[in-house]
Design an enzyme around this catalytic site. Structure first.
Site, PDB file in Angstrom:
ATOM      1  N   GLU A 161       0.876  -1.169   0.000  1.00 26.09           N
ATOM      2  CA  GLU A 161       0.000   0.000   0.000  1.00 26.09           C
ATOM      3  C   GLU A 161       0.914   1.221   0.000  1.00 26.09           C
ATOM      4  O   GLU A 161       1.824   1.306   0.842  1.00 26.09           O
ATOM      5  CB  GLU A 161      -0.875  -0.009   1.259  1.00 26.09           C
ATOM      6  CG  GLU A 161      -1.861   1.129   1.229  1.00 26.09           C
ATOM      7  CD  GLU A 161      -2.781   1.179   2.442  1.00 26.09           C
ATOM      8  OE1 GLU A 161      -2.743   0.264   3.281  1.00 26.09           O
ATOM      9  OE2 GLU A 161      -3.525   2.175   2.525  1.00 26.09           O
ATOM     10  N   ARG A 203       5.165 -12.808   9.485  1.00 28.78           N
ATOM     11  CA  ARG A 203       5.823 -11.521   9.336  1.00 28.78           C
ATOM     12  C   ARG A 203       7.219 -11.546   9.935  1.00 28.78           C
ATOM     13  O   ARG A 203       7.438 -12.238  10.925  1.00 28.78           O
ATOM     14  CB  ARG A 203       5.088 -10.518  10.232  1.00 28.78           C
ATOM     15  CG  ARG A 203       4.216  -9.605   9.570  1.00 28.78           C
ATOM     16  CD  ARG A 203       3.431  -8.763  10.544  1.00 28.78           C
ATOM     17  NE  ARG A 203       2.335  -8.286   9.755  1.00 28.78           N
ATOM     18  CZ  ARG A 203       2.392  -7.192   8.999  1.00 28.78           C
ATOM     19  NH1 ARG A 203       3.435  -6.410   9.020  1.00 28.78           N
ATOM     20  NH2 ARG A 203       1.380  -6.858   8.249  1.00 28.78           N
ATOM     21  N   LYS A 230       4.421   0.373  10.076  1.00 33.43           N
ATOM     22  CA  LYS A 230       4.514   1.639   9.341  1.00 33.43           C
ATOM     23  C   LYS A 230       3.979   2.802  10.170  1.00 33.43           C
ATOM     24  O   LYS A 230       4.471   3.918  10.082  1.00 33.43           O
ATOM     25  CB  LYS A 230       3.718   1.545   8.035  1.00 33.43           C
ATOM     26  CG  LYS A 230       4.577   1.106   6.856  1.00 33.43           C
ATOM     27  CD  LYS A 230       3.802   1.260   5.558  1.00 33.43           C
ATOM     28  CE  LYS A 230       3.242  -0.062   5.119  1.00 33.43           C
ATOM     29  NZ  LYS A 230       2.431  -0.007   3.907  1.00 33.43           N
TER      30      LYS A 230
HETATM   31  P1  ATP Z   1       1.896  -2.220   8.144  1.00 33.59           P
HETATM   32  O1  ATP Z   1       0.902  -3.034   8.906  1.00 33.59           O
HETATM   33  O2  ATP Z   1       3.170  -1.944   8.867  1.00 33.59           O
HETATM   34  O3  ATP Z   1       1.307  -0.981   7.521  1.00 33.59           O
HETATM   35  P2  ATP Z   1       1.355  -3.732   5.818  1.00 33.59           P
HETATM   36  O4  ATP Z   1       1.382  -5.211   5.846  1.00 33.59           O
HETATM   37  O5  ATP Z   1       0.027  -3.087   5.847  1.00 33.59           O
HETATM   38  O6  ATP Z   1       2.323  -3.163   6.939  1.00 33.59           O
HETATM   39  P3  ATP Z   1       1.722  -3.388   3.029  1.00 33.59           P
HETATM   40  O7  ATP Z   1       2.235  -2.218   2.293  1.00 33.59           O
HETATM   41  O8  ATP Z   1       0.292  -3.717   2.901  1.00 33.59           O
HETATM   42  O9  ATP Z   1       2.114  -3.184   4.552  1.00 33.59           O
HETATM   43  O10 ATP Z   1       2.603  -4.677   2.717  1.00 33.59           O
HETATM   44  C1  ATP Z   1       2.884  -5.157   1.434  1.00 33.59           C
HETATM   45  C2  ATP Z   1       3.261  -6.605   1.521  1.00 33.59           C
HETATM   46  O11 ATP Z   1       4.384  -6.772   2.368  1.00 33.59           O
HETATM   47  C3  ATP Z   1       2.138  -7.421   2.100  1.00 33.59           C
HETATM   48  O12 ATP Z   1       1.980  -8.581   1.322  1.00 33.59           O
HETATM   49  C4  ATP Z   1       2.579  -7.733   3.487  1.00 33.59           C
HETATM   50  O13 ATP Z   1       2.078  -8.952   3.907  1.00 33.59           O
HETATM   51  C5  ATP Z   1       4.108  -7.727   3.363  1.00 33.59           C
HETATM   52  N1  ATP Z   1       4.704  -7.329   4.631  1.00 33.59           N
HETATM   53  C6  ATP Z   1       4.513  -6.189   5.322  1.00 33.59           C
HETATM   54  N2  ATP Z   1       5.192  -6.190   6.474  1.00 33.59           N
HETATM   55  C7  ATP Z   1       5.860  -7.366   6.525  1.00 33.59           C
HETATM   56  C8  ATP Z   1       6.751  -7.971   7.473  1.00 33.59           C
HETATM   57  N3  ATP Z   1       7.082  -7.366   8.596  1.00 33.59           N
HETATM   58  N4  ATP Z   1       7.243  -9.198   7.176  1.00 33.59           N
HETATM   59  C9  ATP Z   1       6.910  -9.814   6.032  1.00 33.59           C
HETATM   60  N5  ATP Z   1       6.094  -9.301   5.110  1.00 33.59           N
HETATM   61  C10 ATP Z   1       5.554  -8.098   5.342  1.00 33.59           C
HETATM   62 MG    MG Z   2      -1.483  -3.444   4.392  1.00 37.32          MG
END
Ligand code: ATP
Ligand code: MG
Length: 557
Positions: A41, A267, A277
């Site tokens: 995102e 994760r 984030k």
């Molecule tokens: P946050 O909750 O910190 O905002 P998010 O998962 O919403 O993180 P996205 O931009 O949606 O962030 O993530 C893009 C991809 O990266 C998704 O498929 C997510 O599952 C993966 N991802 C995000 N954070 C991690 C992590 N700490 N370890 C492994 N994969 C991750």
């Molecule tokens: Mg997300």
């Protein structure tokens, strides 16, 4: 295909994980090509957790001869921005991955999402609901109690179509209506209790502007994005495991052909840093760090600025592996990976961070000699360089002790050491100021002991690095350490900045680094790995970021 799979399995050896087993199973069936995606995102910068997902998705595609899309999951207009889109593209490329064709945007599919929603309404599988968010919570039930049907659940198809169109046309306020899938309010899985699939948000979108004032929810949009792109394996993190039945419901009922399979993995969390984030943004917005690319941040841009290499990050992602059990990886593993990558790549130079002047009493005044030093003892291909030496040099203050403790093999009164690449010197005197602080020390040198001269006499135990006083380059050293004292990603973890996460020092470096450019990396002998800062370093005013010390001395809980 099965021969290929055998080959891949063989190559994977013990690094194969459960995702490989699923994929290999699927590729044996009807499926003949793997298609994955990385779907960030654009609401922040990528971090090392994302790198795990990137390495996994792009890595699988490469391994099985498939493809991987970079898709921006931009269905939430209020938090998203083009700045993030550009930064994310740069980071993925820098990590060494290429996506299939053009970059994709979920927002390009808004029309299709809308059409699918209309189709669901027509089939009696979705309805417009007027419950407020609070009322909806009351109707939803709990883990132990079923929910109650919304009083709006039995609206006619015509009424639903009319209301949904009017939602789209902007006739209603935010929060007044939603479109919900009609599934099962008694389902043991709360995600299946008539989930909201569209909401009203009068907000400008970074790509579609004001065209839409209704936006699809993640659980509705994401499976459709995968279906539209023909994704075969939709790999996401564990928190979506309970959403999988809804993912499958959307895939089944959308009327489109592709049937992607969702697979969840754990994760990445790391010690002494934050990965959420929201928390990273708070650090940036509260000015606790110098932006998203502050070298202490676990963001890809921060790691790059600090001096980490794509190779080290990829190796790290390989080493941590992929599983379903959430765990926290020790940050020292990443340190290990960058040391290992730079060991044979970076020139080893001499820099003094806490200078103590040494005057060599018997060395001729005004004479300068050039000492030939290997650029990297691990890698002869990196060649040699000449380093000037003369009567006045600096050594590290901690390399001298007036009253040496036991087993101190460095410099002390009447003790002899080797100066790296130069001569043996013996301490013969100490200068002090009025307060008793040591201001300089005096040595004599033995001209017979010049390095490389074939001298094979007595041995000394200590070898010290040094810089020549006249020609040393003054620079700033930024000594970075882990960002957090605690583990703030844990439920009870606190956001306490490590007060020593950045210590700034003036240092003296041998003149060979004079023309170093942003991003150049060095080992400062006996100290650590350093990278010239890409933002603040200038000709004549170099700034070196410490990537990692040679050995870790960090102690936190
Ligand atoms: P946050 O909750 O910190 O905002 P998010 O998962 O919403 O993180 P996205 O931009 O949606 O962030 O993530 C893009 C991809 O990266 C998704 O498929 C997510 O599952 C993966 N991802 C995000 N954070 C991690 C992590 N700490 N370890 C492994 N994969 C991750
Ligand atoms: Mg997300």
């Amino acid at each position: 295909m099965s021969e290929d799979i055998k080959k891949v399995s063989g190559e994977l050896g013990s690094t194969g994980n459960f995702i490989h087993s699923y994929i290999q199973e699927d590729l044996k069936g009807e499926l003949n090509k793997l298609y994955t995606r990385f779907p960030p995102e654009p609401n922040g910068y990528l971090h090392i957790g994302h790198a795990k997902s990137i390495c996994l998705n792009f890595g699988l595609a490469k391994l099985y001869g498939g493809k991987c899309n970079l898709r921006f999951d931009d269905t939430n207009p209020t938090k998203e921005d083009n700045e993030y889109v550009e930064a994310i593209e740069e980071d993925v490329k820098w990590l060494g991955f290429n996506w299939e064709g053009e970059v994709r945007f979920a927002s390009s599919y808004f029309d299709t999402f809308y059409d699918v929603a209309v189709k669901l309404i027509k089939e009696g599988k979705a309805f417009v609901c007027d419950l407020s968010a609070e009322e909806m919570r009351q109707y939803r039930g709990t883990l132990s109690e079923p929910g109650k049907n919304s009083p709006y659940r039995d609206r006619t198809v015509e009424e639903n179509l009319d209301l949904f169109e009017r939602m789209k046309n902007g006739e209603f306020e935010d929060g007044s209506h939603t479109l919900r899938a009609k599934i099962d309010m008694a389902s043991p899985n709360i995600n299946m209790r008539d989930p909201v699939i569209y909401r009203i948000a009068h907000a400008s979108h970074h790509r579609t502007g004001d065209k839409w004032c209704i936006y699809p929810m993640y659980d509705f949009a994401h499976p459709l994005e995968d279906v539209i792109e023909g994704i075969t394996h939709s790999i996401c993190t564990m928190e979506f495991e309970d959403h999988r039945p809804l993912y499958d419901w959307v895939v089944e009922n959308c009327g489109l052909k592709a049937k992607p399979r969702q697979i969840e993995f754990a994760r990445l969390g790391m010690t002494n840093t934050v990965m959420s984030k929201r928390k990273l943004r708070a650090l940036v917005e509260n000015g606790l760090v110098d932006g998203w690319d502050d070298p202490r941040m676990p963001t890809i841009s921060g790691l790059r600025r600090r001096g980490y290499t794509p190779e080290a990050i990829r190796t790290f992602c390989e080493k941590i592996g992929v599983s379903k059990a959430n765990s926290r990886v020790d940050s020292s593993l990443l340190d290990y990976c960058i040391r290992d990558d730079l060991k044979a790549k970076a020139n080893v130079v001499m820099a003094v961070l806490d200078p103590l002047k040494v005057i060599i009493d018997n060395y001729p005044e005004g004479q300068v000699e050039f000492m030939e030093l290997e650029n990297n003892p691990e890698n002869p291909e990196l060649g040699t360089r000449s380093v000037p030496f003369s009567k006045e040099i600096y050594i590290e203050r901690e390399d001298f002790m007036e009253v040496p403790v036991k087993k101190f093999f460095r410099l002390a009164p009447l003790k002899e050491v080797r100066l790296k690449g130069a001569y043996f010197v013996t301490c013969v005197g100490i200068d002090k100021d009025g307060d008793g602080n040591i201001t300089a020390i005096h040595c004599t040198y033995d001209p017979e002991t010049r390095s490389g001269s074939g001298f094979d006499g007595r041995k000394v135990k200590g070898t010290l690095h040094w810089v020549n006083a006249d020609t040393a380059v003054k620079a700033e050293a930024r000594l970075y350490d882990y960002m957090m004292l605690d583990n703030p990603d844990d439920p009870d973890g606190e956001m306490i900045m490590n007060p020593e996460s950045l210590v700034v020092k003036e240092c003296l470096v041998e003149p060979s680094v004079k023309d170093a450019k942003g991003g150049d990396k060095f080992q400062f002998m006996r100290n650590g790995y350093y990278c010239v800062d890409t933002k603040d370093s200038k000709e004549g005013a170099l700034v070196f970021n410490r990537i990692v010390p040679l050995k870790s001395s960090f102690k936190a809980k």
